[in-house]
Design a protein around this motif. Structure first.
Motif, PDB file in Angstrom:
ATOM      1  N   ALA A  10     -16.220  47.026 103.206  1.00 13.39           N
ATOM      2  CA  ALA A  10     -15.965  46.993 104.645  1.00 13.39           C
ATOM      3  C   ALA A  10     -14.519  46.578 104.928  1.00 13.39           C
ATOM      4  O   ALA A  10     -13.855  47.144 105.814  1.00 13.39           O
ATOM      5  CB  ALA A  10     -16.937  46.034 105.329  1.00 13.39           C
ATOM      6  N   ASN A 173     -21.886  54.084 112.158  1.00 18.21           N
ATOM      7  CA  ASN A 173     -21.818  52.890 111.317  1.00 18.21           C
ATOM      8  C   ASN A 173     -22.365  53.233 109.937  1.00 18.21           C
ATOM      9  O   ASN A 173     -23.442  52.801 109.541  1.00 18.21           O
ATOM     10  CB  ASN A 173     -22.633  51.760 111.976  1.00 18.21           C
ATOM     11  N   PRO A 175     -22.384  53.108 105.983  1.00 20.20           N
ATOM     12  CA  PRO A 175     -21.903  52.271 104.873  1.00 20.20           C
ATOM     13  C   PRO A 175     -21.018  53.075 103.920  1.00 20.20           C
ATOM     14  O   PRO A 175     -21.346  54.197 103.537  1.00 20.20           O
ATOM     15  CB  PRO A 175     -23.198  51.820 104.190  1.00 20.20           C
ATOM     16  N   ARG A 179     -18.158  52.085 108.083  1.00 23.54           N
ATOM     17  CA  ARG A 179     -18.560  50.699 108.361  1.00 23.54           C
ATOM     18  C   ARG A 179     -17.371  49.769 108.132  1.00 23.54           C
ATOM     19  O   ARG A 179     -17.119  49.301 107.017  1.00 23.54           O
ATOM     20  CB  ARG A 179     -19.756  50.277 107.513  1.00 23.54           C
ATOM     21  N   ALA A 184     -19.653  45.912 110.023  1.00 26.02           N
ATOM     22  CA  ALA A 184     -20.412  45.208 108.983  1.00 26.02           C
ATOM     23  C   ALA A 184     -20.912  43.868 109.508  1.00 26.02           C
ATOM     24  O   ALA A 184     -22.054  43.466 109.236  1.00 26.02           O
ATOM     25  CB  ALA A 184     -19.535  45.003 107.751  1.00 26.02           C
ATOM     26  N   SER A 187     -23.861  44.546 111.728  1.00 23.22           N
ATOM     27  CA  SER A 187     -25.051  44.893 110.949  1.00 23.22           C
ATOM     28  C   SER A 187     -25.680  43.648 110.330  1.00 23.22           C
ATOM     29  O   SER A 187     -26.908  43.517 110.289  1.00 23.22           O
ATOM     30  CB  SER A 187     -24.685  45.901 109.853  1.00 23.22           C
TER      31      SER A 187
END
Length: 237
Positions: A10, A173, A175, A179, A184, A187
């Motif tokens: 991230a 978003n 990963p 992200r 991150a 989340s």
């Protein structure tokens, strides 16, 4: 403070996206700032308002407008996809576009204020000595406006780095793809047991933001000292 691979990803994605965001807005930002600082024209107030819209609009609205305009079914996005094979939504490049749009007003404002502080008589003097417009711009105007240019660049980088609403709306978003650090953190807040990781990312976000502000001030101060030293040396000579 040990970071997981997802947290490291991230941070790296955030730095990449912010760097690309600043890269694509830098030259247009300087050009627009010069236009606003040095030219009077009809509709200037309207253009100024449009330039500052990302600062006052909810970032989600900006992301939605990007989706409408640059999405696969959007006016410009469909043409880009059909003729150039470029698809921006839900990609890290799209996140860089969103971050750049949100950071653009900060860059333009900082550079514009710095350009307005440059004495036009210095530019006129260079022109009378035979320098063309481009030479005056690159040898006189931009060097004198360097502190504002550096400040605007660093602040734009920090703004792109922290962008959330426009990014999640336009680039989602994902990963390992879009992200970023703010996404991150969001989340992790939504994940049971993610409080410790969220706290780590929060601390890192504060550190990165502070480093950006300190770097901005340091670079601007160094540029001012260098300009003063050069002016003093020319006066002495």
């Amino acid at each position: 403070m040990r970071l997981s691979q997802a947290e490291i990803d991230a941070i790296l994605i955030s730095l990449k996206i912010a760097g690309v965001a600043v890269g694509w807005i830098l030259i247009p930002g300087i050009a627009i700032a010069w236009l606003m600082a040095r030219r009077e024209f009809r509709g200037k107030a309207l253009l100024d308002g449009v330039l500052h819209l990302p600062l006052v609009l909810p970032p989600v609205v900006v992301g939605y407008l990007l989706l409408v305009g640059l999405g696969s079914q959007g006016l410009l996005g469909s043409w880009m996809y059909q003729h150039l094979g470029i698809r921006l939504p839900f990609t890290w490049q799209g996140a860089a576009v969103a971050g750049g749009v949100m950071a653009f007003p900060l860059l333009v404002r900082a550079v514009r204020l710095s350009l307005e502080a440059v004495d036009p008589e210095l530019e006129a003097a260079a022109a009378t000595l035979g320098a063309g417009r481009l030479r005056v711009l690159f040898s006189v105007t931009l060097p004198l406006a360097l502190p504002g240019l550096l400040t605007g660049t660093v602040l734009a980088f920090a703004r792109a780095l922290s962008e959330f609403g426009a990014t999640i709306t336009f680039a989602s978003n994902i990963p390992g793809e879009t992200r970023t650090l703010p996404l991150a953190l969001y989340s992790l807040i939504q994940t049971p047991g993610g409080e410790a990781a969220a706290a780590r990312l929060c601390v890192l976000a504060i550190i990165i933001a502070m480093l950006s502000l300190v770097a901005s001030e340091w670079l601007a101060r160094r540029a001012r000292i260098r300009l003063q030293g050069r002016d003093g040396g020319q006066a002495h000579g």
